[in-house]
Design a protein around this motif. Structure first.
Motif, PDB file in Angstrom:
ATOM      1  N   UNK A 160       2.334  -4.221   9.391  1.00  7.93           N
ATOM      2  CA  UNK A 160       2.781  -3.769   7.893  1.00  7.93           C
ATOM      3  C   UNK A 160       4.190  -3.432   7.832  1.00  7.93           C
ATOM      4  N   UNK A 161       4.659  -4.381   6.867  1.00  7.40           N
ATOM      5  CA  UNK A 161       6.065  -4.616   6.516  1.00  7.40           C
ATOM      6  C   UNK A 161       6.293  -3.846   5.192  1.00  7.40           C
ATOM      7  N   UNK A 162       7.368  -2.903   5.272  1.00  9.39           N
ATOM      8  CA  UNK A 162       7.723  -2.210   4.084  1.00  9.39           C
ATOM      9  C   UNK A 162       9.395  -2.134   4.020  1.00  9.39           C
ATOM     10  N   UNK A 163      10.036  -2.022   2.912  1.00  4.11           N
ATOM     11  CA  UNK A 163      11.339  -1.853   3.067  1.00  4.11           C
ATOM     12  C   UNK A 163      11.515  -0.276   2.460  1.00  4.11           C
ATOM     13  N   UNK A 164      12.918   0.246   2.519  1.00  2.00           N
ATOM     14  CA  UNK A 164      13.059   1.403   2.629  1.00  2.00           C
ATOM     15  C   UNK A 164      12.668   2.026   1.190  1.00  2.00           C
ATOM     16  N   UNK A 165      12.477   1.337   0.017  1.00  2.00           N
ATOM     17  CA  UNK A 165      12.125   1.848  -1.277  1.00  2.00           C
ATOM     18  C   UNK A 165      10.579   1.978  -1.305  1.00  2.00           C
ATOM     19  N   UNK A 166       9.842   1.842  -0.369  1.00  4.53           N
ATOM     20  CA  UNK A 166       8.303   1.884  -0.374  1.00  4.53           C
ATOM     21  C   UNK A 166       8.131   3.269   0.057  1.00  4.53           C
ATOM     22  N   UNK A 167       7.451   4.032  -0.940  1.00  9.37           N
ATOM     23  CA  UNK A 167       7.106   5.595  -0.699  1.00  9.37           C
ATOM     24  C   UNK A 167       6.372   5.667   0.551  1.00  9.37           C
ATOM     25  N   UNK A 168       6.467   6.498   1.345  1.00 11.26           N
ATOM     26  CA  UNK A 168       5.814   6.769   2.726  1.00 11.26           C
ATOM     27  C   UNK A 168       4.375   6.939   2.660  1.00 11.26           C
ATOM     28  N   UNK A 169       3.936   7.598   1.321  1.00  7.70           N
ATOM     29  CA  UNK A 169       2.279   7.812   1.052  1.00  7.70           C
ATOM     30  C   UNK A 169       1.909   6.353   1.014  1.00  7.70           C
ATOM     31  N   UNK A 170       2.404   5.268   0.587  1.00 14.65           N
ATOM     32  CA  UNK A 170       1.754   3.867   0.573  1.00 14.65           C
ATOM     33  C   UNK A 170       1.447   3.424   1.910  1.00 14.65           C
ATOM     34  N   UNK A 171       2.631   3.390   2.825  1.00 14.99           N
ATOM     35  CA  UNK A 171       2.567   2.993   4.160  1.00 14.99           C
ATOM     36  C   UNK A 171       1.485   3.820   4.920  1.00 14.99           C
ATOM     37  N   UNK A 172       1.512   5.019   4.557  1.00 10.92           N
ATOM     38  CA  UNK A 172       0.467   5.939   5.103  1.00 10.92           C
ATOM     39  C   UNK A 172      -0.987   5.435   4.781  1.00 10.92           C
ATOM     40  N   UNK A 173      -1.174   5.112   3.518  1.00 11.48           N
ATOM     41  CA  UNK A 173      -2.482   4.841   3.053  1.00 11.48           C
ATOM     42  C   UNK A 173      -3.063   3.410   3.644  1.00 11.48           C
ATOM     43  N   UNK A 174      -1.928   2.434   3.677  1.00 10.83           N
ATOM     44  CA  UNK A 174      -2.213   1.271   4.208  1.00 10.83           C
ATOM     45  C   UNK A 174      -2.697   1.436   5.586  1.00 10.83           C
ATOM     46  N   UNK A 175      -2.042   2.284   6.447  1.00 13.09           N
ATOM     47  CA  UNK A 175      -2.329   2.454   7.959  1.00 13.09           C
ATOM     48  C   UNK A 175      -3.711   3.054   7.792  1.00 13.09           C
ATOM     49  N   UNK A 176      -3.935   3.993   7.010  1.00 17.37           N
ATOM     50  CA  UNK A 176      -5.370   4.552   6.929  1.00 17.37           C
ATOM     51  C   UNK A 176      -6.345   3.641   6.957  1.00 17.37           C
ATOM     52  N   UNK A 177      -6.301   2.666   6.072  1.00 17.61           N
ATOM     53  CA  UNK A 177      -7.265   1.468   5.911  1.00 17.61           C
ATOM     54  C   UNK A 177      -7.450   0.553   7.296  1.00 17.61           C
ATOM     55  N   UNK A 178      -6.273   0.220   7.812  1.00 19.38           N
ATOM     56  CA  UNK A 178      -6.512  -0.568   8.954  1.00 19.38           C
ATOM     57  C   UNK A 178      -7.004   0.515  10.172  1.00 19.38           C
ATOM     58  N   UNK A 179      -6.723   1.735  10.244  1.00 23.50           N
ATOM     59  CA  UNK A 179      -7.159   2.735  11.045  1.00 23.50           C
ATOM     60  C   UNK A 179      -8.963   2.670  10.918  1.00 23.50           C
TER      61      UNK A 179
END
Length: 116
Positions: free
Chosen positions: A84-103
């Motif tokens: 999962x790749x994001x830059x510094x402007x992506x909110x952390x909640x979006x990264x966490x949600x994508x990680x939850x989908x993968x999990x």
């Protein structure tokens, strides 16, 4: 007089270094193995996150839904890494949600955050 004191200190230091031992570490470096001819080398499943919350993946790059991400991860080989790749402007909640989908798909993801 000052030079003799420096000499004595250097001799003492050399003796200390000579009798000291280096600590042994319990961690072993990874062992690399040669890939057999004809073996499949898997590229990671790469998913980019945008600040707007969109998921982008594939070749050519296209926007995918959360369900499509889940399906992609489930269909991927068990050895294939998920990035999962994001830059510094992506909110952390979006990264966490994508990680939850993968999990939820039964896998773990590597999260790469790119700074400026």
């Amino acid at each position: 007089m000052d030079e003799s004191l420096v000499d004595i200190i250097l001799i003492l230091l050399a003796g200390l270094v000579a009798v000291s031992t280096m600590p042994q570490f319990a961690v072993e470096p990874p062992v690399s193995v040669e890939v057999n001819e004809g073996a499949q080398v898997l590229m990671p499943l790469q998913v980019a996150l945008t600040p707007e919350g969109a998921l982008r993946s594939g070749t050519p790059v296209r926007t995918i839904s959360a369900q499509e991400l889940y399906d992609l991860v489930r269909a991927a080989a068990p050895d294939q890494a998920v990035e999962l790749t994001a830059d510094h402007s992506v909110p952390a909640r979006l990264v966490i949600q994508a990680n939850m989908i993968v999990q939820q798909a039964g896998r773990e993801a590597v999260i790469i955050v790119q700074a400026d």
